[in-house]
Scaffold this active site. Structure first.
Site, mmCIF file in Angstrom:
data_model
loop_
_atom_site.group_PDB
_atom_site.id
_atom_site.type_symbol
_atom_site.label_atom_id
_atom_site.label_comp_id
_atom_site.label_asym_id
_atom_site.label_seq_id
_atom_site.Cartn_x
_atom_site.Cartn_y
_atom_site.Cartn_z
ATOM 1 N N THR A 1 22.482 -46.553 20.713
ATOM 2 C CA THR A 1 22.361 -46.965 22.110
ATOM 3 C C THR A 1 22.842 -48.403 22.238
ATOM 4 O OG1 THR A 1 20.533 -45.452 22.564
ATOM 5 C CG2 THR A 1 20.741 -47.358 24.016
ATOM 6 N N ILE B 1 20.995 -49.799 17.257
ATOM 7 C CA ILE B 1 21.331 -50.623 18.413
ATOM 8 C C ILE B 1 22.793 -51.050 18.292
ATOM 9 C CG2 ILE B 1 20.911 -52.823 19.571
ATOM 10 C CD1 ILE B 1 18.731 -50.752 20.101
ATOM 11 N N LYS B 2 23.583 -50.701 19.296
ATOM 12 C CA LYS B 2 25.015 -51.032 19.290
ATOM 13 C C LYS B 2 25.254 -52.393 19.933
ATOM 14 C CE LYS B 2 28.252 -47.914 20.119
ATOM 15 N NZ LYS B 2 28.981 -46.827 20.839
ATOM 16 N N LEU B 3 26.015 -53.209 19.220
ATOM 17 C CA LEU B 3 26.381 -54.542 19.692
ATOM 18 C C LEU B 3 27.881 -54.717 19.497
ATOM 19 C CD1 LEU B 3 23.638 -56.391 17.627
ATOM 20 C CD2 LEU B 3 23.528 -56.061 20.092
#
Length: 308
Positions: A88, A124-126
């Protein structure tokens, strides 16, 4: 003969690049990835209409919270039909603000945990900016695992590995697009610059004992996927997954851990920024990708505000 998709699954973890629950259920990937663009598409699927209403009611007019709750609700639903993890993405507009990235990542994990999803099932997508990589380094130490996306240059891959991030998503198709537009040439097979980029990164990671997972992303055709068979993971659109499923041809493993790679080259911030500056493709595609995700995030916010 088994399908190319089943053969690929023998040496690569297959991930679905979509928020479409029906497609995921049909194609049976291990993991799934989402981003603002895919969430915007998901919001238009009739099956998500009730979820949208519920999310907005729960958020009580807070559009930012409604977007986060929608992302988490979609992710939670997907996790019910896959054995692995959901990725996400953090709001791309925060890509150059390390404290804001940290806060948003922690908020998303808290929302998942409130929904009964343990953090070890979430990535967690960054964006792979310097600030994004530094935020990921801190999150990993907190036990929040990360997926560094919009990765186009070797310098980004080097910095991510040194930061100890869980997973990177080097893009293939967008690199191919840039070179095709820049040179006017078409590229096939191992000559594809996007394929060459992921191959170089994979070999560098394996040669130097990095544990960071390499997950090739952004594919334009199954030929690119075939050239990266053996990569740790590949995240693939439902359309291309279906093509692989329908193809009964042979699919040999191409990438293997024993292949030669370059020596370890740690980068400090100034070296990273200079390397990015020298890479026109990497600089342009990173900026473009952040802008596109930011625009789609704004469209999603508008949708949440309209239906509130």
């Amino acid at each position: 003969m088994t399908s190319k998709l089943e053969q690929l699954k023998q040496f690569t973890t297959v991930v679905a690049d979509t928020g479409d629950l029906d497609a995921i259920t049909r194609l049976k990937p291990v993991d799934a990835t989402t981003n603002p663009s895919l969430l915007l598409k998901a919001a238009a699927i009739p099956g998500y209409a009730d979820l949208l209403k519920q999310v907005k009611a729960d958020a009580k007019g807070d559009v930012d919270l409604a977007c986060d709750k929608f992302a988490v609700a979609v992710g939670s639903g997907i996790l019910k039909v896959i054995p692995g993890r959901i990725s996400t993405e953090v709001d791309a507009r925060l890509s150059f603000d390390e404290p804001a990235l940290l806060n948003k990542a922690r908020q998303l994990i808290a929302l998942y945990e409130a929904a009964g999803v343990p953090k070890d099932r979430v990535l967690i997508k960054l964006a792979s900016t310097w600030e994004g990589i530094r935020a990921a380094e801190k999150l990993e130490k907190e036990g929040i695992q990360t997926n560094l996306t919009l990765l186009f240059s070797f310098a980004q891959a080097q910095a991510c590995a040194d930061a100890g991030v869980f997973l990177i998503s080097p893009f293939v198709g967008r690199i191919y697009d840039w070179y095709k537009k820049s040179t006017g040439k078409d590229y096939v097979g191992a000559e594809d610059p996007g394929v060459q980029s992921v191959t170089r990164i994979y070999n560098y990671y394996k040669a130097n004992g990095y544990n960071t997972v390499v997950m090739g992303a952004s594919f334009r055709n199954i030929g690119q996927i075939e050239q990266l068979a053996g990569c740790d993971r590949l995240t693939i659109s439902p359309e291309l997954l279906q093509q692989l499923s329908d193809d009964q041809g042979e699919l040999p493993q191409v990438l293997k851990p024993g292949n030669a790679g370059e020596a370890k080259q740690p980068l400090n911030e100034s070296q990273f920024r200079w390397a990015m500056n020298e890479d026109a493709m990497g600089t342009e595609k990173l900026a473009e990708g952040i802008r596109q995700f930011a625009r789609d995030q704004e469209k999603l916010e508008k949708l949440m505000a309209e239906k509130a």
